[in-house]
Scaffold this active site. Structure first.
Site, PDB file in Angstrom:
ATOM      1  N   HIS A  17       0.543  -1.394  -0.149  1.00  0.00           N
ATOM      2  CA  HIS A  17      -0.125  -0.048  -0.193  1.00  0.00           C
ATOM      3  C   HIS A  17       0.639   1.670   0.190  1.00  0.00           C
ATOM      4  O   HIS A  17       1.572   1.915   0.686  1.00  0.00           O
ATOM      5  CB  HIS A  17      -1.294   0.032   0.897  1.00  0.00           C
ATOM      6  N   HIS A  19       0.736   4.784  -2.474  1.00  0.00           N
ATOM      7  CA  HIS A  19       0.614   5.864  -3.787  1.00  0.00           C
ATOM      8  C   HIS A  19       2.581   6.925  -3.797  1.00  0.00           C
ATOM      9  O   HIS A  19       2.321   7.172  -3.212  1.00  0.00           O
ATOM     10  CB  HIS A  19       0.224   6.732  -2.786  1.00  0.00           C
ATOM     11  N   HIS A 197      -9.484   1.062  -1.498  1.00  0.00           N
ATOM     12  CA  HIS A 197      -9.797   1.574   0.245  1.00  0.00           C
ATOM     13  C   HIS A 197     -10.540   1.834   0.927  1.00  0.00           C
ATOM     14  O   HIS A 197     -11.493   1.958  -0.027  1.00  0.00           O
ATOM     15  CB  HIS A 197      -8.991   2.911  -0.230  1.00  0.00           C
ATOM     16  N   GLU A 200     -11.018   3.292   5.712  1.00  0.00           N
ATOM     17  CA  GLU A 200     -10.368   3.954   6.327  1.00  0.00           C
ATOM     18  C   GLU A 200     -10.965   5.673   7.629  1.00  0.00           C
ATOM     19  O   GLU A 200     -10.820   5.683   8.770  1.00  0.00           O
ATOM     20  CB  GLU A 200      -9.327   4.802   5.277  1.00  0.00           C
ATOM     21  N   ASP A 278       1.807   3.808   2.775  1.00  0.00           N
ATOM     22  CA  ASP A 278       0.452   5.080   2.639  1.00  0.00           C
ATOM     23  C   ASP A 278       1.575   6.172   1.045  1.00  0.00           C
ATOM     24  O   ASP A 278       1.192   5.976   0.144  1.00  0.00           O
ATOM     25  CB  ASP A 278      -0.434   5.973   3.207  1.00  0.00           C
ATOM     26  N   ASP A 279       1.681   7.095   2.590  1.00  0.00           N
ATOM     27  CA  ASP A 279       2.217   8.700   1.714  1.00  0.00           C
ATOM     28  C   ASP A 279       3.225   8.774   2.332  1.00  0.00           C
ATOM     29  O   ASP A 279       3.106   9.532   2.826  1.00  0.00           O
ATOM     30  CB  ASP A 279       0.959   9.431   1.816  1.00  0.00           C
TER      31      ASP A 279
HETATM   32  N1  HPA Z   1      -6.624   7.267   1.314  1.00  0.00           N
HETATM   33  C1  HPA Z   1      -7.250   8.207   0.373  1.00  0.00           C
HETATM   34  N2  HPA Z   1      -6.383   8.065  -0.645  1.00  0.00           N
HETATM   35  C2  HPA Z   1      -5.707   8.556  -1.160  1.00  0.00           C
HETATM   36  C3  HPA Z   1      -5.060   8.187   0.371  1.00  0.00           C
HETATM   37  C4  HPA Z   1      -5.332   7.389   1.456  1.00  0.00           C
HETATM   38  O1  HPA Z   1      -5.130   7.227   2.528  1.00  0.00           O
HETATM   39  N3  HPA Z   1      -3.610   7.838  -0.303  1.00  0.00           N
HETATM   40  C5  HPA Z   1      -3.373   8.491  -1.466  1.00  0.00           C
HETATM   41  N4  HPA Z   1      -5.047   8.941  -2.188  1.00  0.00           N
HETATM   42 ZN    ZN Z   2      -3.783   4.880   0.498  1.00  0.00          ZN
END
Ligand code: HPA
Ligand code: ZN
Length: 338
Positions: A17, A19, A197, A200, A278-279
């Site tokens: 996971h 991006h 996703h 969350e 994630d990011d």
């Molecule tokens: N959630 C939803 N969209 C996203 C995320 C995330 O964690 N990271 C980049 N786009």
């Molecule tokens: Zn994500």
């Protein structure tokens, strides 16, 4: 150092996971902005980092889309991806499944082929240099229309040798998985892997829809699945991989303290979470930082850490023989580790 932190850090692992646009470090952002003649609304990398203070997913997404807007050419996507892969390699990631958001680029006039071309050139180089395997996953932006998602899938058709699957990201609440039922059906018919996703910020119903309507093979995040006992039983029965992102959860206020992170509860419930960044540029850490944050905050055992590592390969889209080889390499490592 806590020995479990070194155990996790030195272990071969998969990241499922990530991006790629979320790995864009401010220094590289400035470099690319300058060479492309794009002006950023910040004077320094420190100023950019100071802006990374988010109350929710949407506040993050607003700045994330602004950051990626300096990416214009094939070389930009190559540089971005290579920087992530180099960093992931340092964290002993031997397999990476990478999301990209083509609609965030094509809507600005960037050529789809340049996006995929730059990213996959870096993935090929990582494979040749370090033996790192990878899969590329096209994410649909769920705040955009079904029609827009179909257009993105259509643009992917000439690049299916480089794209292994589709996912669903961006603003979750108000954009349930069922909005994309037909696009995902088409992607499945095309032989693509499918993930989304869910849970969350969105409710457990969105996780149900991802499973039953989109027929996903993994759930990205999935935190809120724990609110629904029947859903937990379903995820446990199927050992559905949950690609959990601890530092992301903290930065986006999905949890208020790492001590309250649900990953230990997930393991105890028989679910299959793994650990991801994630990011990482926006949330303050790459995959090993995420392991360290969890180990410092929660009473995780050695078995828990080993299971999280195993889940990263078990939940991957590696072919069965590659998956078995990666899991065997991990077990060898665990057997020999102090
Ligand atoms: N959630 C939803 N969209 C996203 C995320 C995330 O964690 N990271 C980049 N786009
Ligand atoms: Zn994500």
């Amino acid at each position: 150092m806590n020995p479990l932190i070194s155990l996790a850090a030195n272990a071969p692992k998969a990241e499922l996971h990530l991006h790629v646009e979320g790995s864009f470090e401010p220094e590289l952002m400035f470099e690319i902005a300058q060479r492309n003649g794009v002006k950023l609304p910040f004077a320094t990398a420190e100023e950019i980092r100071a802006a990374y203070d988010f109350a929710n997913l949407q506040e993050f997404l607003d700045i994330y889309y602004q950051g990626m807007s300096v990416l214009l050419h094939e070389r930009d996507f190559y540089d971005l991806t290579m920087a992530y892969l180099r960093r992931a390699h340092e964290d002993n990631v031997i397999h990476a499944e990478i999301f990209f958001d083509p609609q965030g680029h094509t809507e600005r006039g960037v050529d789809f082929a340049d996006v995929v071309g730059g990213i996959s050139r870096a993935l090929d180089e990582a494979r040749d240099q370090w033996g790192m395997s990878s899969r590329l996953i096209l994410c649909f932006l769920r705040h955009l229309s079904e029609e827009d998602a179909f257009a993105a899938l259509e643009q992917a058709v000439p690049h299916l040798d480089a794209i292994a699957g589709v996912g669903l990201d961006s603003s979750e609440v108000g954009h349930p998985p069922s909005k994309f039922a037909r696009v995902f059906a088409k992607a499945r018919d095309m032989g693509l892997h499918v993930v989304a996703h869910a849970g969350e910020e969105g409710p457990p119903d969105y996780v149900w829809e991802a499973l039953d309507v989109l027929k996903v093979q993994r759930i990205d995040h999935g935190n809120r699945a724990l609110e629904d006992a029947e859903l937990v039983a379903r995820l446990a029965r199927d050992k559905t991989c949950l690609t959990v992102c601890p530092l992301s959860n903290l930065k986006l206020c999905v949890i208020d303290d790492m001590k309250h992170h649900p990953i230990k509860t997930m393991l105890e419930a028989g679910l299959a979470p793994c650990v991801n960044s994630d990011d990482p540029s926006y949330f303050g850490g790459y995959v090993n930082d995420n392991f360290a944050a969890l180990i410092e905050a929660l009473p995780l055992s050695r078995d828990d850490v080993a299971q999280l590592l195993r889940n990263s390969f078990a939940g991957s889209f590696l072919a069965p023989d590659e998956k078995a080889a990666a899991l065997a390499r991990l077990e060898d490592y665990l057997d020999g580790a102090p």
